[in-house]
Scaffold this motif. Structure first.
Motif, PDB file in Angstrom:
ATOM      1  N   HIS A 150     -52.754  16.627  16.692  1.00 60.45           N
ATOM      2  CA  HIS A 150     -51.927  17.162  15.612  1.00 60.45           C
ATOM      3  C   HIS A 150     -52.790  17.812  14.529  1.00 60.45           C
ATOM      4  N   HIS A 190     -43.540  14.680   5.617  1.00 62.39           N
ATOM      5  CA  HIS A 190     -44.754  15.098   6.339  1.00 62.39           C
ATOM      6  C   HIS A 190     -45.523  16.105   5.495  1.00 62.39           C
ATOM      7  N   ARG A 191     -46.855  16.021   5.533  1.00 64.81           N
ATOM      8  CA  ARG A 191     -47.677  16.944   4.744  1.00 64.81           C
ATOM      9  C   ARG A 191     -47.478  18.389   5.213  1.00 64.81           C
ATOM     10  N   ARG A 195     -41.528  16.964  17.215  1.00 63.47           N
ATOM     11  CA  ARG A 195     -41.686  15.767  18.067  1.00 63.47           C
ATOM     12  C   ARG A 195     -40.524  14.795  17.822  1.00 63.47           C
ATOM     13  N   ARG A 241     -53.178   9.481  20.886  1.00 65.76           N
ATOM     14  CA  ARG A 241     -54.007  10.417  20.108  1.00 65.76           C
ATOM     15  C   ARG A 241     -55.427  10.540  20.612  1.00 65.76           C
TER      16      ARG A 241
END
Ligand code: SDX
Length: 393
Positions: free
Chosen positions: A195, A272-273, A281, A354
């Motif tokens: 991400h 979310h930033r 997602r 991740r």
């Protein structure tokens, strides 16, 4: 000092690097790995294939994929002495702490991974080793917590099935992996695979920029992911939904808390930033939640609470003004729960997903010979002052 220091707490407007791995468009809610859309990859690919794509840059041929899968299988087994490290942990050790310690221990078992000048082949061996051993470490972190004997990898199984069997199999009991569970997990891991420069990936890069080993860098990323504002949010969402359930589903009260500046509570799984629109997602996971729960015949009341909360939040001015939408963590825990994964293993699942992204970003940073990360500051402390002896203080 020469030059102007621009202050940018949280690096909200700072680009730390150039990267060819993942593309995000926060306004349009777009996420692509090496140019392929997350929607297509979640639908058509597998986690191991996506790991290959992220790390090596292209979708593998069948031959390349077979070779990659076999290399991983060759390295799944974990040195028996690592089991001794595991036995040193108390059973109440959080699985994320166990995971990061086991990953760091790889520097002891593979000291060549410390050599910053080792060949590309040796770097690739380090990559294969951690991809191969992470599922075992994740499953062992869980076994440590429940006090059950560990299971060893079963190379007859695919990546996700192997993890599920190591996680849930018990001695003297036949364990059959449910393909619905394995497929749902595979899709979730794809959705978490990378991400761009999020908090934990930036941590992996900055630790790696000091020429620390891949294992030390990944271990640092695991610890950054642990925080509730980042990867820890997926378990915080479940705790929040359970609290709302205990409150008789009083979403209004919890929305009030989330908006109250004096109340530290935030609506976990929201905001979310980068995404100032729906997290792509979250859309896929929300749909998958309905699908997986109905296939498994699971009826989880907190899924309805989650949907109700989303509805209220999406029509609330405070949330609309701040462009707060459900993020990847809002629905993922509901699926993990339906798969039988305990809540304090949710962030371990995030780390498992991740891992290829962290590896790809670390590899890119090292191949580009990026300088050591070392930001500056604006000093706001005392001017020069003289030492004061104890009897004058
Ligand atoms: C992940 O970066 C990534 O890509 C991360 C990730 C990945 O794949 O790696 O996507 C994974 O970490 C997803 C995020 C999981 N975290 C949570 O769900 C925790 C809850 N969310 C928030 O803490 C927050 O939204 C963050 C941490 C996600 C983003 O924080 P920012 O960008 O620093 O935004 P902010 O804190 O400056 O908030 C802006 C405003 C503030 O209000 P004002 O001061 O302007 O009045 O929005 C408010 C905040 O108070 N706000 C929230 C909120 N999130 C932001 N208010 C209530 N509930 C929330 N969840």
């Amino acid at each position: 000092d020469s030059g102007l220091i621009t202050l940018d707490p949280g690096y909200k407007n700072t680009g730390s690097t150039t990267s060819a791995i993942t593309f995000l468009d926060g306004e349009k809610g777009i996420l692509r790995y090496r140019g392929y859309s997350i929607e297509e990859l979640a639908e058509k690919s597998t986690f191991v294939e996506v790991a290959y794509l992220l790390i090596y840059g292209e979708l593998p041929s069948q031959e390349q994929l077979n070779k990659f899968q076999n290399e991983i299988k060759v390295h799944t087994l974990v040195h028996e002495d690592i089991k001794k490290i595991l036995e040193g942990f108390p059973s109440n050790a959080h699985p994320m702490g166990v995971l990061s310690s086991l990953v760091t221990s790889l520097t002891a078992f593979y000291p060549e991974s410390l050599d910053p000048n080792r060949s590309a082949d040796k770097v690739n061996l380090s990559i294969i080793r951690i991809l191969a051993k992470m599922p075992t470490f994740a499953a062992w972190a869980y076994k440590n917590e429940v006090g059950h004997p560990v299971n060893y990898p079963d190379n007859r199984l695919d990546y996700c099935s192997n993890f599920l069997k190591m996680m849930f199999a018990l001695p003297a009991e036949e364990y059959q992996v449910d393909p619905v569970v394995a497929n749902a997990l595979d899709k979730l891991l794809i959705l978490h695979a990378d991400h761009e420069q999020n908090c934990s990936t930036s941590t992996v890069r900055i630790v790696g920029s000091s020429q620390a080993s891949l294992y030390a860098s990944i271990s640092a990323g695991i610890n950054a992911l642990w925080g509730p504002l980042h990867g820890g949010a997926n378990s915080a969402v479940i705790h929040m939904l359970e609290n709302i359930q205990k409150d008789g589903g009083d979403t209004k009260k919890w929305m009030g808390k989330a908006k109250d500046k004096d109340d530290p509570f935030r609506l976990m799984g929201f905001g979310h930033r980068v995404y100032k629109n729906f997290d792509p997602r979250a859309k896929i996971i929300k749909k998958a939640a309905d699908d997986v729960l109905s296939k498994l015949g699971v009826n989880d009341p907190i899924l309805e609470i989650a949907k109700g909360l989303e509805e209220v939040a999406l029509s609330d001015d405070y949330f609309i003004e701040r462009k707060l939408y459900p993020n990847v963590d809002f629905y993922s825990g509901i699926i993990y729960r339906a798969l039988g994964i305990p809540v304090d293993m949710f962030t371990v699942m995030f780390a498992l997903g991740r891992l290829p992204g962290w590896i790809a970003q670390w590899k890119e940073m090292r191949e580009n010979h990026e300088p050591i990360g070392r930001p500056r500051q604006i000093y706001v402390g005392h001017n020069l002052r003289s030492y004061v002896d104890m009897n004058n203080r």
